[in-house]
Design a protein around this motif. Structure first.
Motif, mmCIF file in Angstrom:
data_model
loop_
_atom_site.group_PDB
_atom_site.id
_atom_site.type_symbol
_atom_site.label_atom_id
_atom_site.label_comp_id
_atom_site.label_asym_id
_atom_site.label_seq_id
_atom_site.Cartn_x
_atom_site.Cartn_y
_atom_site.Cartn_z
ATOM 1 N N MET A 155 38.793 55.563 33.477
ATOM 2 C CA MET A 155 40.350 54.908 32.997
ATOM 3 C C MET A 155 40.201 55.463 31.482
ATOM 4 O O MET A 155 39.473 55.516 30.798
ATOM 5 N N GLY A 159 44.926 52.842 29.459
ATOM 6 C CA GLY A 159 45.107 52.374 30.742
ATOM 7 C C GLY A 159 45.529 53.439 31.980
ATOM 8 O O GLY A 159 45.793 52.820 33.048
ATOM 9 N N MET A 217 40.572 47.726 26.389
ATOM 10 C CA MET A 217 41.660 48.232 27.384
ATOM 11 C C MET A 217 40.816 47.410 28.775
ATOM 12 O O MET A 217 41.544 46.769 29.567
ATOM 13 N N VAL A 221 43.134 44.895 31.152
ATOM 14 C CA VAL A 221 43.310 45.228 32.413
ATOM 15 C C VAL A 221 42.663 44.123 33.307
ATOM 16 O O VAL A 221 43.279 43.887 34.331
ATOM 17 N N GLY A 225 46.691 42.167 32.049
ATOM 18 C CA GLY A 225 47.054 43.473 32.817
ATOM 19 C C GLY A 225 48.399 43.953 31.970
ATOM 20 O O GLY A 225 48.993 45.115 32.361
ATOM 21 N N LEU A 233 49.985 48.419 33.160
ATOM 22 C CA LEU A 233 49.293 49.443 32.938
ATOM 23 C C LEU A 233 48.951 49.863 34.217
ATOM 24 O O LEU A 233 48.306 49.014 35.378
ATOM 25 N N ALA A 235 46.091 50.961 35.349
ATOM 26 C CA ALA A 235 44.735 50.617 35.888
ATOM 27 C C ALA A 235 44.653 49.132 36.519
ATOM 28 O O ALA A 235 44.140 48.981 37.464
ATOM 29 N N THR A 236 45.911 48.391 36.395
ATOM 30 C CA THR A 236 46.088 47.304 36.923
ATOM 31 C C THR A 236 46.528 47.360 38.423
ATOM 32 O O THR A 236 46.301 46.535 39.146
#
Ligand SMILES: O=C(O)[C@H](O)[C@@H](O)[C@H](O)[C@H](O)COP(=O)(O)O
Length: 260
Positions: A155, A159, A217, A221, A225, A233, A235-236
């Motif tokens: 990541m 994000g 971050m 996340v 989020g 983001l 990554a969420t």
């Protein structure tokens, strides 16, 4: 199509070395399981620090105990540069991992580095579809997209995952398997990337995060989020059909305020 959320597990370790040991065991165990169940193990790599964190897998006992002949290697994202360029994720993985284990070269799916970003994305998508036709890759019964066994993701501090960035449209792609970007905020700008429908169709996903610069971050996340200005983001949005496992070292987990 219906979506199904798999399990999410957050593992915290005392050091990067402990993450590397745990990641090697996790990957080798999944390799045994998938090869026993279906005769092959399809693994999707990212770039960044991941490859270094995978180093223990190329050491004993795994070097001799893993059935490398059944492995297939793909990239979740790749920079559109020559494969021998220092920015190439293929080169990174090749130097740090693939050159140390006997995976058949015909099972290693590097991008076509002679193409434009758009051409390379179309080419990669076509080759993945051929593997679906050849029954190397199944389709997810949930999403209808190709289903890889394991994705190993990093990541970014903004994000992002793969080359799906918070402020770029590729993260919203719902039809293509592979798309391209020519203005990546993280250099180099031209890249190709798997899309979320493919990423989220994987059986297993490991998010491998080490180092203090990612601590804020990680907290965002795994917490709200959302960025301070309310942007969700990438990554969420990651989920696996079976299990998403976060591997964090002490530094990356140092700001976690949640009960994760
Ligand atoms: O080609 C890339 O740039 C990577 O695939 C990218 O998606 C990477 O995984 C993250 O940016 C995390 O990188 P770090 O591990 O270096 O933080």
């Amino acid at each position: 199509m219906a979506t199904q959320k798999g399990k999410k597990t957050v593992l915290k370790f005392d050091s990067e070395e402990d993450v590397a040991n745990a990641l090697a065991k996790y990957t080798a165990d999944l390799s045994d399981k998938f090869i026993k169940d279906k005769g092959s193990f399809t693994v999707v790599l990212s770039g960044g620090t991941l490859i270094d964190t995978m180093r223990k897998l190329a050491e004993q006992p795994y070097k001799d105990s893993v059935d490398w002949s059944k492995w297939w290697i793909f990239w979740v994202d790749e920079r559109v540069v020559p494969l021998d360029h220092d920015d190439s994720n293929y080169k990174l993985a090749s130097d740090g991992f693939l050159s140390k284990v006997p995976i058949p070269s015909s099972n290693i799916y590097a991008i076509n580095d002679k193409e434009s970003p758009e051409g390379a994305a179309t080419d990669y998508e076509g080759r993945v579809k051929q593997l679906v036709e050849g029954k190397v890759l199944p389709l997810s019964a949930v999403s209808g997209f190709p289903k890889f066994d394991l994705m190993l993701l990093g990541m970014g501090p903004d994000g992002h995952v793969a080359s799906l960035f918070p402020t770029r449209s590729q993260r919203h792609e719902k039809e293509r398997l592979v798309t391209f970007i020519t203005d990546s905020p993280k250099p180099p700008p031209p890249r190709i990337t798997f899309t979320f429908p493919v990423i989220n169709s994987a059986s297993e996903i490991a998010m491998v995060i080490t180092g203090a610069e990612l601590a804020n971050m990680v907290d965002v996340v795994l917490g709200s989020g959302l960025t301070a200005d309310g942007i969700p983001l990438p990554a969420t949005e990651v989920s696996a059909e079976e299990e998403l496992t976060w591997f964090l070292d002490e530094d990356a987990a140092s700001k976690l305020q949640t009960s994760e």
